[in-house]
Design a protein around this motif. Structure first.
Motif, short mmCIF file in Angstrom:
data_model
loop_
_atom_site.label_atom_id
_atom_site.label_comp_id
_atom_site.label_asym_id
_atom_site.label_seq_id
_atom_site.Cartn_x
_atom_site.Cartn_y
_atom_site.Cartn_z
N ARG A 1 1.82 2.58 -3.33
CA ARG A 1 0.76 3.16 -4.17
C ARG A 1 0.18 4.43 -3.59
N TRP A 2 0.27 4.57 -2.27
CA TRP A 2 -0.31 5.73 -1.59
C TRP A 2 0.72 6.31 -0.64
N TYR B 1 -13.03 -1.17 3.27
CA TYR B 1 -11.95 -0.79 2.36
C TYR B 1 -12.43 -0.69 0.92
N SER B 2 -12.01 0.37 0.25
CA SER B 2 -12.22 0.49 -1.19
C SER B 2 -11.24 1.52 -1.73
N GLU B 3 -10.89 1.38 -3.00
CA GLU B 3 -10.01 2.35 -3.65
C GLU B 3 -10.68 3.72 -3.68
N GLU B 4 -11.98 3.74 -3.89
CA GLU B 4 -12.70 5.01 -3.96
C GLU B 4 -12.60 5.78 -2.64
N MET C 1 0.82 -1.21 0.00
CA MET C 1 0.00 0.00 0.00
C MET C 1 0.86 1.26 0.00
N ARG D 1 -9.23 7.30 -2.29
CA ARG D 1 -9.09 8.50 -3.13
C ARG D 1 -9.79 9.69 -2.48
#
Length: 466
Positions: A281-282, A302-305, A278, A308
């Motif tokens: 990527r972040w 948890y979600s990518e959205e 992680m 973001r």
């Protein structure tokens, strides 16, 4: 000023009254180092890091103990499967956990004891429990007699007669299937330590009672961990410690999970998100914002959205900080005190979401001051924002996060020069009222991930959320 916390054992929010005025002692169940950590593991460390920081802000002298379980069934199984020593697997993953805690800005614990370093203390505890009739030896194992302790299951609010009988796991000689192992007899190929009852290794639960006693004494303020530890682990800790004669923990705090598709994130379900991946990527400070700002007793789906969204929200804070620092021409020190509304939220069961709302409100006030060219007000708001972010471990000007960005300064300078050349072309187009070209340049920069803001001091750029 009174800090209030939700005590699992009381099932209500209670005023926090420390055992020793001005001091707070915290024991947190740390990592079982059978594999590298996912973000669900690190969330617990983050939540209690914020709790610790808030106690320190309120003037408490904090002793924070977070243990390492470096021997258990899963570590032994992996050792056999991989043909590697159990201690090599444990140490490798212990380092991975510490790297994860550090990457996300957790302060190091006051003490971080390993289970295998406290066999002597465990033997002493077992000897006393046997003498008092709360434990017994059978076939080289030592078991706790759950019926000998009247308060058993009060934390999890269960009835013993209704308790589902656990799998034996190869344990023999139990008087009652619900009795749990303090010590497990040696098996071929497993690591062992000598005891008066024969060679073997610790049970999972005993280690925490023994280490809490050694480092925090017979009574301490707060015991923490994830919701999944309430039973059997914390329930069994209480039984062992109190039967031994300790008062043990006076408050029990439990953080909720990080879930995926409604299920607890875990390696066994194959739905874990490793911290080591992680952070590639972040940005770690964004991950801290994402994991640390929901209420500690609320589940995080948890979600990518949602990540973001967290990135965008934190970018707004960072943008304000950067603009005021540029305007002030130097570092703006945090204010000595956080705003009263922020403190009120944090005192109320660590209400980070409500406290964060105060941060964003203050940022909006600061942006309004910037728009009005009110430097004094903008600097004052930044000082308040830095004080609040410091408590949450999210101050982008803090030494840790600033150091993390130092490696990109040379590249930032190169990019800045190139972007300025393009912005000069945009300004020239605007000067000749060629709005089509000016807008096209801005759009192209936006597609490259840059945010362009027009200010009284001229255009400025920043890297936007993905």
């Amino acid at each position: 000023m009174t800090i209030r916390l939700y005590d699992t054992s009381a099932r209500q929010i209670r005023d926090f009254v420390p055992l020793t005025p001005g001091c707070v002692s915290i024991y947190l169940c740390g990592a079982t180092v059978q594999a590298a950590p996912h973000i669900g593991h690190i969330r617990s460390g983050l939540n209690f890091d914020i709790l610790r920081r808030w106690f320190a802000y309120r003037g408490y002298d904090v002793t924070f103990v977070r243990n390492v379980t470096d021997i258990d069934d899963k570590i032994i199984t992996k050792s056999a499967d991989q043909g590697r020593p159990w201690w090599a697997i444990g140490y490798e993953n212990e380092r991975a956990f510490n790297e994860g805690y550090t990457a996300l800005g957790c302060l190091p614990p006051t003490y971080e004891p390993r289970a295998t370093g406290h066999i002597t203390e465990m033997v002493e505890m077992m000897r006393t429990l046997i003498e008092r009739g709360h434990a017994y030896e059978a076939d080289g194992n030592v078991y706790f007699d759950v019926r000998s302790f009247p308060g058993y299951l009060e934390l999890s609010n269960q009835e013993l007669d209704n308790l589902q009988q656990p799998s034996s796991g190869g344990e023999t000689g139990k008087r009652d299937p619900r009795d749990f192992a303090l010590w497990k007899a040696a098996k071929p190929g497993e690591p062992t330590w000598e005891t008066p009852w024969g060679p073997g290794r610790p049970g999972w639960h005993l280690e925490c009672s023994a280490m809490a006693h050694k480092y925090l004494g017979s009574a301490f303020d707060i015991h923490g961990g994830g919701l999944d530890l309430i039973f059997p682990h914390h329930e069994n800790e209480i039984a062992q410690a109190k039967a031994y004669g300790d008062e043990f923990a006076r408050y029990w705090l439990h953080n909720a999970w990080v879930t995926m598709s409604g299920e607890k994130m875990s390696k066994s379900l194959g739905n874990s998100v490793l911290v080591s991946e992680m952070v590639k990527r972040w940005r770690p400070i964004v991950l801290r914002y994402y994991l640390g700002t929901p209420h500690y007793r609320s589940m995080i789906e948890y979600s990518e959205e949602s990540l973001r969204e967290a990135e965008s929200a934190f970018a707004r804070i960072e943008g304000f900080v950067q603009r005021v620092v540029e305007l002030a021409g130097g570092v703006v020190e945090p204010s000595a005190e956080v705003p009263p509304a922020f403190a009120e939220a944090m005192d109320d069961d660590l209400g980070v979401p409500q406290a964060l709302a105060v941060v964003h409100t203050t940022v909006r006030q600061g942006n309004s001051a910037l728009a009005a060219d009110d430097k004094e007000a903008a600097v004052a708001r930044l000082a308040e924002v830095r004080a609040m972010l410091g408590v949450l471990g999210l101050d982008p000007l803090d030494e840790q996060w600033a150091a993390a960005n130092d490696g990109g300064e040379d590249l930032h300078g190169v990019v800045d020069t190139l972007v300025r050349m393009v912005l000069d072309q945009r300004e020239a187009a605007r000067a000749r009222k060629d709005w089509t070209t000016a807008d096209a340049i801005r759009d192209q920069l936006g597609q490259s991930g840059l945010i362009i803001e027009d200010s009284p001091q001229g255009p400025r750029w920043s890297i936007g959320p993905r």
